[in-house]
Scaffold this active site. Structure first.
Site, mmCIF file in Angstrom:
data_model
loop_
_atom_site.group_PDB
_atom_site.id
_atom_site.type_symbol
_atom_site.label_atom_id
_atom_site.label_comp_id
_atom_site.label_asym_id
_atom_site.label_seq_id
_atom_site.Cartn_x
_atom_site.Cartn_y
_atom_site.Cartn_z
ATOM 1 N NE ARG A 37 130.051 27.364 -2.068
ATOM 2 C CZ ARG A 37 129.633 27.422 -0.795
ATOM 3 N NH1 ARG A 37 128.652 26.620 -0.401
ATOM 4 N NH2 ARG A 37 130.159 28.282 0.058
ATOM 5 C CD GLN A 177 126.127 30.802 4.643
ATOM 6 O OE1 GLN A 177 125.304 31.573 5.141
ATOM 7 N NE2 GLN A 177 126.062 29.496 4.792
ATOM 8 C CB SER A 204 133.531 29.603 6.685
ATOM 9 O OG SER A 204 132.827 29.698 7.896
ATOM 10 C CD GLU A 319 129.637 23.574 8.242
ATOM 11 O OE1 GLU A 319 128.526 24.047 8.001
ATOM 12 O OE2 GLU A 319 130.327 23.021 7.367
ATOM 13 C CG HIS A 346 126.526 29.627 12.611
ATOM 14 N ND1 HIS A 346 127.482 28.659 12.758
ATOM 15 C CD2 HIS A 346 126.986 30.439 11.618
ATOM 16 C CE1 HIS A 346 128.464 28.848 11.903
ATOM 17 N NE2 HIS A 346 128.196 29.934 11.195
ATOM 18 N NE ARG A 391 126.303 22.261 11.018
ATOM 19 C CZ ARG A 391 126.234 21.346 10.051
ATOM 20 N NH1 ARG A 391 126.323 20.066 10.339
ATOM 21 N NH2 ARG A 391 126.085 21.695 8.782
ATOM 22 C CE LYS A 416 119.657 25.721 8.821
ATOM 23 N NZ LYS A 416 120.877 25.748 8.021
HETATM 24 O O1 LIG Z 1 128.834 28.636 2.306
HETATM 25 C C1 LIG Z 1 128.455 27.655 2.946
HETATM 26 O O2 LIG Z 1 127.942 26.660 2.408
HETATM 27 C C2 LIG Z 1 128.646 27.664 4.412
HETATM 28 C C3 LIG Z 1 129.523 28.553 4.983
HETATM 29 C C4 LIG Z 1 129.739 28.636 6.447
HETATM 30 O O3 LIG Z 1 129.022 29.771 6.895
HETATM 31 P P1 LIG Z 1 129.670 30.906 7.861
HETATM 32 O O4 LIG Z 1 130.802 31.513 7.136
HETATM 33 O O5 LIG Z 1 128.516 31.815 8.112
HETATM 34 O O6 LIG Z 1 130.105 30.179 9.099
HETATM 35 C C5 LIG Z 1 129.237 27.394 7.172
HETATM 36 O O7 LIG Z 1 129.269 27.582 8.560
HETATM 37 C C6 LIG Z 1 127.833 27.059 6.691
HETATM 38 O O8 LIG Z 1 127.327 25.945 7.381
HETATM 39 C C7 LIG Z 1 127.869 26.707 5.215
HETATM 40 C C1 LIG Z 2 125.829 27.497 9.931
HETATM 41 C C2 LIG Z 2 125.147 26.530 9.310
HETATM 42 O O1 LIG Z 2 124.195 26.681 8.353
HETATM 43 P P1 LIG Z 2 123.788 27.860 7.350
HETATM 44 O O2 LIG Z 2 124.119 27.368 5.987
HETATM 45 O O3 LIG Z 2 122.323 28.035 7.562
HETATM 46 O O4 LIG Z 2 124.591 29.079 7.734
HETATM 47 C C3 LIG Z 2 125.389 25.110 9.638
HETATM 48 O O5 LIG Z 2 124.868 24.250 8.895
HETATM 49 O O6 LIG Z 2 126.081 24.799 10.633
#
Ligand SMILES: O=C(O)C1=C[C@@H](OP(=O)(O)O)[C@@H](O)[C@H](O)C1
Ligand SMILES: C=C(OP(=O)(O)O)C(=O)O
Length: 433
Positions: A37, A177, A204, A319, A346, A391, A416
């Protein structure tokens, strides 16, 4: 082409078994989510920014490269402080998203603000990850996008330099996201944006709060008082100094090691008021038998000698599922995790992958559409497929503390989010950290 990056050599690795309780104080890399971000908001700001203690890993380097490809000046040579100097965004450019959800959901909205043609692709598994609702929303907000596979990568954004913006309805149940991506670019939309989620719950929530907090910190006017509705006013984003906290999700496998071995792990550098869900993690680890404390040294987790099973809805911290599943298999009672249907989208289908790989090591795991039930029983060694998922590798490493002979098909996938994972993990287990 981007997808060729997935062909880097696999690195088999036998997870080290712990003969003694672990006892370590570690500095871990910065948060992936905060770094991602900070990069995007800095790239869209009116002046320069610095990002202190960022995460240097594949996901965040891809984000930096993507912004750079569109014209931003991003210097990541100093591990302690990255510099971003915004520059008008232009195409043509190609952006490799790797397997990063953040890059594939945060940069297409930004690329609509670029003047020119921006193409996106990633690893083969990235083409399976949900993207369609974001692309539909962007089209309705005035962005021209072509996507041969309709609703997924690869895709082309024909940026015109401006995005009209306005009101849009999205089903973001597949990933928070999808909303974060729209919000981060929205201060630059002519009319800002009103995003309304309609559908099963958005997972999330802490990551959405992080998006809102960081937008505000960069000077955006954003209203999130109505559940499932986010309003961002058009306006400038200011350059600033971002301080990145250690990565909470990356720290969890290390904390899990304290529980499994009855040891103690401290991760340094935690601010008092963390943007990440520290309190939620504290509750989960305490319920599983750990003791969690925050001091001026850092965040400490102590194992008490026993690990307990847990019944929990993990939708807000999904996550963490792989690491908590590994802990649950070593517990003294059954566990059930729910609310995580979306983690099938994921890095891999994590519900199926966890069930398949740990069952092959003797575990009793049952998958449901939105979760896992785990009944602990003795495990044995064997080959564990990681499916390019960092993970999954963490989960296998945690189980390997107690079960000799778990051989990961590939530990390089941890690059990653934490390239130093295998070295830090081995040092912790052997007591050489
Ligand atoms: O916005 C972010 O930085 C994230 C949001 C989450 O995604 P999801 O909502 O797809 O789970 C999380 O699992 C991911 O690792 C990072
Ligand atoms: C879901 C994950 O990653 P991403 O940001 O690629 O969605 C994660 O890091 O567990």
């Amino acid at each position: 082409m981007g997808h060729l990056t997935a062909t880097r050599p696999l690195r088999p690795w036998t997870a080290p078994t712990a003969s003694d309780p672990v006892s370590t104080t570690l500095r871990l890399p910065g948060s992936k989510s905060l770094t991602a971000r900070a990069l995007v908001l800095s790239g869209l700001a009116t002046g320069p920014s610095t990002i202190a203690r960022p995460l240097r890993a594949r996901d965040t380097e891809l984000m930096a490269n993507g912004l750079r490809a569109m014209g931003a000046h991003v210097s990541i040579s100093d591990d302690e402080r990255w510099l971003v100097r915004p520059h008008p965004l232009v195409g043509p450019a190609h952006i490799d998203v790797g397997l990063a959800g953040t890059v594939m959901r945060f940069l297409p909205p930004v690329s609509g603000l670029a003047d020119g043609r921006i193409t996106f692709d990633g690893d083969p598994q990235a083409r399976q990850r949900p993207l369609g609702p974001l692309l539909d929303a962007l089209r309705r907000l005035g962005v021209r996008i072509t996507s041969p596979a309709s609703g997924s990568l690869p895709l082309t954004v024909l940026g015109s330099g401006t995005i009209r913006g306005g009101e849009v309805v999205i089903d973001a149940s597949a990933s928070s996201q999808l909303v974060s991506g729209l919000l981060l670019a929205a201060p630059h939309f002519d009319r800002g944006v009103v995003v309304r989620h309609v559908g099963p719950p958005v997972p999330s929530a802490p990551h959405l709060r992080m998006t809102v907090q960081m937008l505000r910190a960069a000077g955006a006017a954003i209203d999130d008082t109505t559940p499932d509705v986010w309003t961002v006013e058009p306006g400038p984003l200011t350059g600033r100094g971002w301080e990145i906290e250690p990565d909470l999700s990356g720290a969890v496998p290390f904390f899990a090691a304290a529980l499994v071995t009855g040891g103690e792990v401290t991760v340094t550098g935690w601010p008092g008021g963390s943007v990440q869900p520290v309190e939620r993690l504290r509750g989960l680890l305490q319920a599983m038998g750990g003791e969690v404390s925050l001091s001026t040294t850092g965040l400490t987790v102590r194992g008490t000698g026993s690990v307990h099973g847990l019944t929990a809805d993990l939708s807000d911290v999904s996550e963490l599922t792989p690491a908590l599943t590994a802990l649950a298999m070593l517990a003294d009672s059954p566990s059930r995790f729910t609310g995580i249907a979306h983690i099938r989208g994921h890095e891999t289908d994590r519900i199926s992958a966890l069930a398949r790989e740990f069952s092959a090591l003797g575990a009793d795991l049952t998958e449901s559409h939105d979760g896992l039930a785990i009944r602990p029983r003795p495990l044995h060694g064997g080959v564990f497929e990681t499916y390019h998922d960092h993970r999954m590798a963490h989960a296998a490493a945690i189980a390997g503390l107690a079960v000799p002979g778990i051989e990961l098909s590939d530990v390089a996938c941890t690059s990653k989010t934490m390239p130093e994972f295998p070295a830090l993990w081995s040092a912790m287990v052997t007591g050489k950290s």
